[in-house]
Design a protein around this motif. Sequence first.
Motif, mmCIF file in Angstrom:
data_model
loop_
_atom_site.group_PDB
_atom_site.id
_atom_site.type_symbol
_atom_site.label_atom_id
_atom_site.label_comp_id
_atom_site.label_asym_id
_atom_site.label_seq_id
_atom_site.Cartn_x
_atom_site.Cartn_y
_atom_site.Cartn_z
ATOM 1 N N THR A 1 -50.855 53.625 20.576
ATOM 2 C CA THR A 1 -50.837 53.583 19.118
ATOM 3 C C THR A 1 -52.091 52.876 18.608
ATOM 4 O O THR A 1 -52.735 52.127 19.357
ATOM 5 C CB THR A 1 -49.610 52.825 18.600
ATOM 6 N N PRO A 2 -52.430 53.066 17.325
ATOM 7 C CA PRO A 2 -53.598 52.372 16.775
ATOM 8 C C PRO A 2 -53.458 50.857 16.770
ATOM 9 O O PRO A 2 -54.462 50.144 16.674
ATOM 10 C CB PRO A 2 -53.685 52.921 15.343
ATOM 11 N N TRP A 3 -52.223 50.321 16.843
ATOM 12 C CA TRP A 3 -52.046 48.868 16.835
ATOM 13 C C TRP A 3 -51.920 48.283 18.237
ATOM 14 O O TRP A 3 -51.546 47.118 18.416
ATOM 15 C CB TRP A 3 -50.837 48.477 15.982
ATOM 16 N N GLY A 4 -52.244 49.075 19.247
ATOM 17 C CA GLY A 4 -52.328 48.541 20.599
ATOM 18 C C GLY A 4 -51.049 48.524 21.388
ATOM 19 O O GLY A 4 -50.943 47.823 22.406
ATOM 20 N N ALA A 5 -50.052 49.303 20.982
ATOM 21 C CA ALA A 5 -48.808 49.423 21.740
ATOM 22 C C ALA A 5 -48.818 50.715 22.552
ATOM 23 O O ALA A 5 -49.557 51.657 22.241
ATOM 24 C CB ALA A 5 -47.600 49.407 20.811
ATOM 25 N N TRP A 6 -47.988 50.748 23.567
ATOM 26 C CA TRP A 6 -47.732 51.964 24.338
ATOM 27 C C TRP A 6 -46.326 52.439 23.987
ATOM 28 O O TRP A 6 -45.379 51.651 24.000
ATOM 29 C CB TRP A 6 -47.838 51.670 25.824
ATOM 30 N N LEU A 7 -46.193 53.718 23.622
ATOM 31 C CA LEU A 7 -44.882 54.300 23.383
ATOM 32 C C LEU A 7 -44.498 55.100 24.625
ATOM 33 O O LEU A 7 -45.149 56.093 24.953
ATOM 34 C CB LEU A 7 -44.897 55.202 22.143
ATOM 35 N N THR A 8 -43.465 54.639 25.322
ATOM 36 C CA THR A 8 -43.028 55.301 26.545
ATOM 37 C C THR A 8 -41.857 56.230 26.234
ATOM 38 O O THR A 8 -40.955 55.871 25.467
ATOM 39 C CB THR A 8 -42.652 54.280 27.633
ATOM 40 N N CYS A 9 -41.881 57.421 26.810
ATOM 41 C CA CYS A 9 -40.942 58.487 26.460
ATOM 42 C C CYS A 9 -40.009 58.806 27.625
ATOM 43 O O CYS A 9 -40.466 59.009 28.757
ATOM 44 C CB CYS A 9 -41.698 59.758 26.074
ATOM 45 N N GLU A 10 -38.713 58.895 27.333
ATOM 46 C CA GLU A 10 -37.729 59.315 28.325
ATOM 47 C C GLU A 10 -37.580 60.841 28.290
ATOM 48 O O GLU A 10 -37.264 61.418 27.255
ATOM 49 C CB GLU A 10 -36.368 58.684 28.036
ATOM 50 N N GLU A 11 -37.779 61.469 29.436
ATOM 51 C CA GLU A 11 -37.629 62.926 29.536
ATOM 52 C C GLU A 11 -36.239 63.254 30.093
ATOM 53 O O GLU A 11 -36.079 63.768 31.199
ATOM 54 C CB GLU A 11 -38.722 63.519 30.424
ATOM 55 N N THR A 12 -35.226 62.941 29.316
ATOM 56 C CA THR A 12 -33.849 63.196 29.702
ATOM 57 C C THR A 12 -32.992 63.151 28.452
ATOM 58 O O THR A 12 -33.402 62.593 27.431
ATOM 59 C CB THR A 12 -33.343 62.152 30.715
ATOM 60 N N GLU A 13 -31.790 63.739 28.546
ATOM 61 C CA GLU A 13 -30.819 63.661 27.460
ATOM 62 C C GLU A 13 -29.485 63.107 27.957
ATOM 63 O O GLU A 13 -28.459 63.250 27.308
ATOM 64 C CB GLU A 13 -30.607 65.041 26.833
ATOM 65 N N ASP A 14 -29.521 62.449 29.107
ATOM 66 C CA ASP A 14 -28.278 61.928 29.695
ATOM 67 C C ASP A 14 -27.648 60.859 28.800
ATOM 68 O O ASP A 14 -28.335 59.984 28.273
ATOM 69 C CB ASP A 14 -28.556 61.321 31.072
ATOM 70 N N ARG A 15 -26.325 60.946 28.695
ATOM 71 C CA ARG A 15 -25.577 59.986 27.884
ATOM 72 C C ARG A 15 -24.961 58.894 28.763
ATOM 73 O O ARG A 15 -24.923 59.008 30.003
ATOM 74 C CB ARG A 15 -24.450 60.706 27.129
ATOM 75 N N ALA A 16 -24.462 57.868 28.110
ATOM 76 C CA ALA A 16 -23.695 56.849 28.815
ATOM 77 C C ALA A 16 -22.536 57.515 29.540
ATOM 78 O O ALA A 16 -21.862 58.395 29.000
ATOM 79 C CB ALA A 16 -23.173 55.817 27.824
ATOM 80 N N GLY A 17 -22.311 57.124 30.803
ATOM 81 C CA GLY A 17 -21.270 57.736 31.620
ATOM 82 C C GLY A 17 -21.784 58.833 32.518
ATOM 83 O O GLY A 17 -21.086 59.273 33.435
ATOM 84 N N THR A 18 -23.013 59.314 32.280
ATOM 85 C CA THR A 18 -23.645 60.325 33.129
ATOM 86 C C THR A 18 -24.558 59.624 34.126
ATOM 87 O O THR A 18 -25.322 58.721 33.753
ATOM 88 C CB THR A 18 -24.471 61.303 32.277
ATOM 89 N N ASN A 19 -24.471 60.017 35.393
ATOM 90 C CA ASN A 19 -25.313 59.439 36.443
ATOM 91 C C ASN A 19 -25.223 57.919 36.483
ATOM 92 O O ASN A 19 -26.182 57.238 36.882
ATOM 93 C CB ASN A 19 -26.771 59.876 36.253
ATOM 94 N N GLY A 20 -24.088 57.381 36.072
ATOM 95 C CA GLY A 20 -23.874 55.947 36.133
ATOM 96 C C GLY A 20 -24.469 55.153 34.995
ATOM 97 O O GLY A 20 -24.336 53.919 34.953
ATOM 98 N N TYR A 21 -25.138 55.808 34.033
ATOM 99 C CA TYR A 21 -25.766 55.078 32.933
ATOM 100 C C TYR A 21 -24.710 54.419 32.051
ATOM 101 O O TYR A 21 -23.617 54.963 31.831
ATOM 102 C CB TYR A 21 -26.615 56.015 32.076
ATOM 103 N N THR A 22 -25.047 53.261 31.512
ATOM 104 C CA THR A 22 -24.145 52.546 30.614
ATOM 105 C C THR A 22 -24.518 52.728 29.147
ATOM 106 O O THR A 22 -23.760 52.320 28.267
ATOM 107 C CB THR A 22 -24.133 51.044 30.937
ATOM 108 N N ARG A 23 -25.685 53.318 28.887
ATOM 109 C CA ARG A 23 -26.128 53.564 27.522
ATOM 110 C C ARG A 23 -26.738 54.957 27.437
ATOM 111 O O ARG A 23 -27.161 55.534 28.453
ATOM 112 C CB ARG A 23 -27.155 52.512 27.062
ATOM 113 N N ASP A 24 -26.802 55.519 26.220
ATOM 114 C CA ASP A 24 -27.436 56.824 26.026
ATOM 115 C C ASP A 24 -28.932 56.733 26.294
ATOM 116 O O ASP A 24 -29.574 55.698 26.020
ATOM 117 C CB ASP A 24 -27.209 57.323 24.591
#
Length: 450
Positions: free
Chosen positions: A156-179
């Motif tokens: 970003t112009p203010w010096g941050a990195w925006l990291t992107c998740e390439e998935t749509e798994d919800r909580a309860g899928t593959n053991g995840y506790t959050r969407d």
Amino acid sequence: MAVTRRQMLAGSGAAIVLSGAVDRLFAGTAEAAQAGGRSGYGPLVPDPAGVLDLPRGFRYTILSREGEPLRSGEGPVPSHFDGMAAFRSDGGRVRLVRNHENRVTAKYRVPAIERVTYDPQGLGGCTALEVTSGGRVLSERVAIAGTAVNCAGGPTPWGAWLTCEETEDRAGTNGYTRDHGFIFEVDPRGRRTDPEPLTAMGRFQHEAIAVDPRTGTVYETEDAFDKPFGLFYRFLPKRPRGGFGTLQAGGRLEALRVPGVPDLSAIQEPGTVFEHVEWVKVPDPLAAQTPVRLQDFGKGGITHAQKLEGCYWGGDRVYFVSSFARSRDGSAADHFGQVWSYEPSRRRLTLHVVFGPDTDVQAPGDSPDNICLAPQGGLMLCEDGDGAQHVFGVTRRGTVYPMARNRQNIGTDQAPAWGEFAGVTFSPDGRTMFVNVYEPGTTFAITGPW
């Protein structure tokens, strides 16, 4: 193993020229003063160590490898090195933020450090390195953890990195506790990282982002392999001036509609221009019931494209890449890579380059993925296809040349295989190119006569 034209190109140093409006790809960069900006740096020289082939005069330093201890002592370096960006630090040093595209099968997870962990069951995230101008690693630590399938993103112009998740798994899928399926903001210095998702920016299979520095608009690509394919988005933040944490204030997510064009792969002529394209509000950015690309966008529908990946801002427009399209997967037509641009001031969409099959299926390699502007003039793109894997350069005149070849064989002597390149980026002073190999996870610093 059959020798392809791609491999012949890499071995000979020969150059090929692409058709299309290639010169526009480099808006916002200075004219090239070195040979590399005009026609390349010559043939690749085989590396005696069997790690990385480069042109004569260039050298590499291995900064980090998966499985080795993090210098912070937080655990082993995580697997699956992907998107990355370089940020200026003090005293000529560089800070790197590196994605780890870890799924539940990853060998080395991103350690779940309490202060920066979103979901303890998420194995992905980012690590951050600080490197001297001479290529010495001063620090290496976890930057964010508990996310999943962190593919690309963008600075970003203010010096941050925006990291992107390439998935749509919800909580309860593959053991995840959050969407999952979100974007997260990461501070390269480790001061302001908040492991909470930027929910207004959408929940879908994110790939990369680019920010318009004048307006703060964030453009987002969606990497969907199967039909219905992904969309191209823009996010209009409520606080457009930007700054750490401002994206949490929310905004409006919209998707691109090209009237009469439901699938961008149908457009095959470089130089094709669409005037006054439309942006349609996303009905449910959080995809509570229906994935975004399947939602009802009203009369006229929405415009899809297979494998939308690389994304960057140059000059007065945003550029984005479709890695390939295959009619057997449901695309309207076949290609081995497209590069598009969108000009916000004119609401104009332009197709600049189409790679194969009517041009050359081996040029530049196949399946262009991560992409960046080179400060010397031109473009660097990472190959993510079959066979040998390269970083290719593309000059303003459309000449394609090999810049690096991965020699780390992850297959067998009888059936060799090589991991893709990812995360190509340059130091702020333009003197060092940093790039990852996805598997085995390896980060390189490349110096030479740029």
